[in-house]
Design an enzyme around this catalytic site. Sequence first.
Site, PDB file in Angstrom:
ATOM      1  N   SER A  54     -50.525  12.955  -0.599  1.00  0.00           N
ATOM      2  CA  SER A  54     -49.416  13.999  -0.204  1.00  0.00           C
ATOM      3  C   SER A  54     -49.244  14.590  -1.436  1.00  0.00           C
ATOM      4  CB  SER A  54     -48.295  13.330   0.317  1.00  0.00           C
ATOM      5  OG  SER A  54     -47.744  12.507  -0.742  1.00  0.00           O
ATOM      6  N   ASP A  86     -53.321  15.280   1.657  1.00  0.00           N
ATOM      7  CA  ASP A  86     -52.767  14.877   2.839  1.00  0.00           C
ATOM      8  C   ASP A  86     -51.339  15.921   2.940  1.00  0.00           C
ATOM      9  OD1 ASP A  86     -51.966  13.651   5.092  1.00  0.00           O
ATOM     10  OD2 ASP A  86     -51.407  11.756   4.109  1.00  0.00           O
ATOM     11  N   HIS A  87     -50.996  16.480   4.139  1.00  0.00           N
ATOM     12  CA  HIS A  87     -49.907  17.244   4.300  1.00  0.00           C
ATOM     13  C   HIS A  87     -49.655  18.157   3.065  1.00  0.00           C
ATOM     14  CE1 HIS A  87     -48.955  15.258   8.137  1.00  0.00           C
ATOM     15  NE2 HIS A  87     -49.326  14.282   7.596  1.00  0.00           N
ATOM     16  N   ASP A 108     -50.102  21.671   6.372  1.00  0.00           N
ATOM     17  CA  ASP A 108     -49.120  21.378   7.328  1.00  0.00           C
ATOM     18  C   ASP A 108     -48.154  22.397   7.526  1.00  0.00           C
ATOM     19  OD1 ASP A 108     -47.015  20.203   8.652  1.00  0.00           O
ATOM     20  OD2 ASP A 108     -47.148  18.361   7.659  1.00  0.00           O
ATOM     21  N   HIS A 193     -44.718   9.520  12.061  1.00  0.00           N
ATOM     22  CA  HIS A 193     -44.812   9.108  10.841  1.00  0.00           C
ATOM     23  C   HIS A 193     -43.759   8.196  10.630  1.00  0.00           C
ATOM     24  CE1 HIS A 193     -47.060  13.173   9.427  1.00  0.00           C
ATOM     25  NE2 HIS A 193     -47.635  12.317   9.218  1.00  0.00           N
ATOM     26  N   GLY A 194     -44.280   7.277   9.865  1.00  0.00           N
ATOM     27  CA  GLY A 194     -43.312   6.104   9.550  1.00  0.00           C
ATOM     28  C   GLY A 194     -43.290   5.084  10.358  1.00  0.00           C
ATOM     29  N   HIS A 222     -52.358  10.599  12.867  1.00  0.00           N
ATOM     30  CA  HIS A 222     -51.439  10.409  12.019  1.00  0.00           C
ATOM     31  C   HIS A 222     -50.565   9.323  12.199  1.00  0.00           C
ATOM     32  CE1 HIS A 222     -52.171  13.755   8.835  1.00  0.00           C
ATOM     33  NE2 HIS A 222     -53.111  13.814   9.887  1.00  0.00           N
ATOM     34  N   THR A 247     -47.383   3.982   5.494  1.00  0.00           N
ATOM     35  CA  THR A 247     -46.312   2.969   5.467  1.00  0.00           C
ATOM     36  C   THR A 247     -46.499   1.662   5.290  1.00  0.00           C
ATOM     37  OG1 THR A 247     -45.133   4.786   6.788  1.00  0.00           O
ATOM     38  CG2 THR A 247     -44.168   2.739   6.375  1.00  0.00           C
TER      39      THR A 247
HETATM   40 ZN   LIG Z   1     -49.632  12.520   8.347  1.00  0.00          ZN
END
Ligand SMILES: [Zn+2]
Length: 296
Positions: A54, A86-87, A108, A193-194, A222, A247
């Site tokens: 990221s 990423d993102h 993103d 996400h997460g 994702h 994560t």
């Molecule tokens: Zn993602």
Amino acid sequence: MKTLREYIKEASEMGVAVGHFNVSNMEALHGIYNAAKKLSVESEREIPIIIGVSEGEEEFFGINEISAVVKAIREKDNYPIFLNADHHYGFESVKNAIDALFDAAIIDEVKLPLDENIALTKKCVDYATDINQKESRDILIEAEIGFIGQSSKLLESIPEGVSEATMTKPEEAKYFVEQTGVDLLAPSVGNIHGMIKGGNPRLDIERIREIKEASGVPLVLHGGSGIADADFTEAIKAGISVVHINTEIRVAYKKGIEEALKEEPNEIAPYKYLKKAVEEVENVVYNRLKLFNHLS
Ligand SMILES: [Zn+2]
């Protein structure tokens, strides 16, 4: 060596998915690569992997440093390991990653209105296409439509702003791909996400199938952390060709350090107390790769 585009196409034809794993440092990268190599040897199959960073992870590692390390592994071992931005937010950020020789980038701008998301994605696709022609590269651009939350954390509940209404609609996916020429699409299909402490929601498998058919491009899942094994298998069959895990790697890494320091509280040599973190990451990634490649 084949390009990332070719490996993803091959995965999609074989009904498997390429694992995408995030790193912020060298140790996690070692753990991920160890896992991929181990499974490649055991299965006598080439298991391609994508390393993701990221913007925050990229800044911590160093944009040129991560690029050089991935390239060094790929060339030394002739191993299909690729690097993805990423993102990334905004054109400049994507451009910087492309200029630093990344293999792929995700623009993103999912929080923007659709027409602005389209315009910005198109700008990134045009830049990558231009570089691909000039420099004989094969950079992939990915974009997202449909909101799935933003943080790779342990969560109490589904992130705010995520609901069935924000899931990607097949006709929207088709329109978006037509307008932008994007190479990969990350839809919202029940993924977030997460990781939610009580377990993540189930995926909408039928929606994946419809989006894949309507958009005609490989789909990226994702927020893979915390998703049930059976859902992964079904999602891959329905058209997911790349799965993102972040994560779970963070949790494993931290657990490894905590355990090592609990066992040897006076240890100060990083290469000793970080060894357990590398091993924990390796275990998580090994099991995920087995699942994504139907080897478990
Ligand atoms: Zn993602």
